[in-house]
Write an enzyme that holds these catalytic residues in place. Structure first.
Site, PDB file in Angstrom:
ATOM      1  N   TRP A 123       8.232   4.762 -10.216  1.00  0.00           N
ATOM      2  CA  TRP A 123       8.572   5.836 -11.144  1.00  0.00           C
ATOM      3  C   TRP A 123      10.045   5.837 -11.488  1.00  0.00           C
ATOM      4  CZ3 TRP A 123       4.660   7.038 -13.719  1.00  0.00           C
ATOM      5  CH2 TRP A 123       3.385   7.075 -13.141  1.00  0.00           C
ATOM      6  N   ASP A 206      13.615  13.789 -10.354  1.00  0.00           N
ATOM      7  CA  ASP A 206      12.183  13.923 -10.616  1.00  0.00           C
ATOM      8  C   ASP A 206      11.515  14.324  -9.305  1.00  0.00           C
ATOM      9  OD1 ASP A 206       9.453  13.605 -11.009  1.00  0.00           O
ATOM     10  OD2 ASP A 206       9.633  11.696 -12.065  1.00  0.00           O
ATOM     11  N   LYS A 230       0.577  17.585  -9.339  1.00  0.00           N
ATOM     12  CA  LYS A 230       0.546  17.191  -7.926  1.00  0.00           C
ATOM     13  C   LYS A 230       0.481  18.439  -7.036  1.00  0.00           C
ATOM     14  CE  LYS A 230       1.835  12.990  -9.361  1.00  0.00           C
ATOM     15  NZ  LYS A 230       0.998  11.808  -9.376  1.00  0.00           N
TER      16      LYS A 230
END
Length: 400
Positions: A123, A206, A230
């Site tokens: 990511w 993030d 999530k």
């Protein structure tokens, strides 16, 4: 399997998906209860105008609850967006370079500022690639570690801070990192980064996959971005917590020439996150999750996350020749635990037999394979106990 472990209600499975992920049952029960007629208003939130007074209360309450839960200071805006963490790869870069603070710093330097990227997995690597695509000038502070065996880059640890290649503060617009890499199972302690970075440089983090799992010192960040799917709610919502000075702009139209409105933090902030129709239902469910987190207590959820992951890592460490977890113990994720078995055939058997025991979504990411169990906030301790009980049984029946 142990009879002392409580099974999920309503004939539900143990859902260990990396996202979209399991939600608190009490939240789902409230959603179900109010689905056809929200609080006596005669319609579902699914049907409700975002401009209605009722929905205005829903989104305002969601923001206020999140602000309380995370102790978000008044000089930070909370913005509900769309586009996920991937959208924020571009949004972070474009918004920072549109801000007065970064533009003035760049004018003073006389050339383009660089952006520091800590690449700890897929990511953060995606964030780096996006800023490269947009014409940015990224400085790679670290890129995983070099494997002693193969000489290749591996995303299973971090080099010591003394080896990080942070840019000079006066030449750096921001530092970007992803705190928890869901694919590689690496979690970077936030204090490791914030203590290493000069306070004059804003940190963009993030936190898509570990937000609300532990307390966060918000004031040490310039902005925190996170997809909701999530730990915070259903897919469709992205949340940005942005220090307000980074939203300040001058009147030069060049500042936002390359910044699309759908990625513009200030555009959304000025409109109360609703310059156009937002993902109304997803924000509503997020608001219910925020209330659930507030009721549980962020410290209690932190203790729960450590207890769950410790159980699983304990079994991995007990049989390292069979449960092959390759992540450096200092940076093992408490959210996403990844490991391999001796053969792909055993991994397939493990996943199939786990499903027979009511445990699903355990297949590792398609880029890595293996096994991955995701232990987000809504997974109770019994879920981890059930999984570890199965691990023990599988080991007994299949090790040589």
């Amino acid at each position: 399997m142990s009879d002392s472990i409580s099974e999920p209600p309503y004939d539900r499975v143990w859902n260990f998906s990396a996202g979209p992920s399991t939600l608190p049952v009490t939240v789902l029960e409230e959603v179900q209860r109010d689905l056809l007629n929200y609080k006596g208003h005669g319609m579902s939130v699914l049907e409700m105008s975002h401009r209605s007074k009722i929905y205005g209360q829903i989104i305002s309450e969601a923001e206020a609850t999140l602000r309380r839960v995370l102790s978000v200071p008044d000089n930070y805006s909370i913005i509900f967006l769309q586009g996920g963490g991937t959208g924020e790869f571009a949004a972070s870069y474009l918004n920072l370079f549109a801000s007065t603070a970064v533009r003035e710093k760049q004018r003073k330097l006389g050339r383009q500022l660089s952006c520091d990227y800590l690449v700890t997995g897929s990511w953060s690597k995606g964030g780096l690639q996006e800023v490269q695509r947009l014409g940015g000038k990224p400085n790679v502070v670290l890129n995983g570690v070099v494997s002693a065996e193969s000489g290749n880059v591996a995303y299973n640890s971090l080099p010591p801070v003394s080896e990080w290649k942070l840019g000079k503060p006066e030449e750096t617009a921001f530092v970007y990192y992803c705190e928890n890499e869901t694919i590689h199972g690496v979690e970077t302690p936030s204090n490791l980064v914030v203590d290493a970075v000069d306070p004059s440089v804003p940190i963009i983090c993030d936190m898509s996959s570990n937000m609300l799992s532990r307390p966060v010192d918000i004031k040490r960040f310039g902005a925190i971005v996170a997809g909701a799917q999530k730990n915070m709610g259903p897919a469709g919502v992205t949340i940005a917590i942005v220090r307000k000075d980074l939203l300040e702009r001058d009147d030069d139209p060049e500042a936002i020439r390359n910044l699309p409105s759908v990625l513009d933090w200030l555009y959304f902030d000025r409109a109360g996150s609703m310059p156009h129709t937002p993902p109304t239902f997803s924000i509503y469910v997020c608001g219910l999750v925020f209330k659930w987190v507030e009721k549980q207590g962020i410290e209690a959820l932190h203790e729960l996350r450590e207890a769950r992951s410790s159980l699983v890592y304990g079994e991995i460490d007990a049989h390292p020749e069979f449960f092959r977890g390759g992540v450096d113990r200092r940076y093992r994720s408490a959210m996403n635990i990844v490991f391999n078995l001796p053969t792909p055939e055993l991994e397939a058997k493990f996943i199939a037999e786990a499903a027979e025991h009511n445990m699903v979504q355990l297949k590792g990411h398609r880029s890595l394979g293996g096994i991955r169990i995701s232990l987000y906030n809504a997974v109770p301790l019994d879920g981890a106990k059930k999984f570890v009980s199965f691990m023990k049984q599988f080991y007994t029946q299949n090790h040589q």
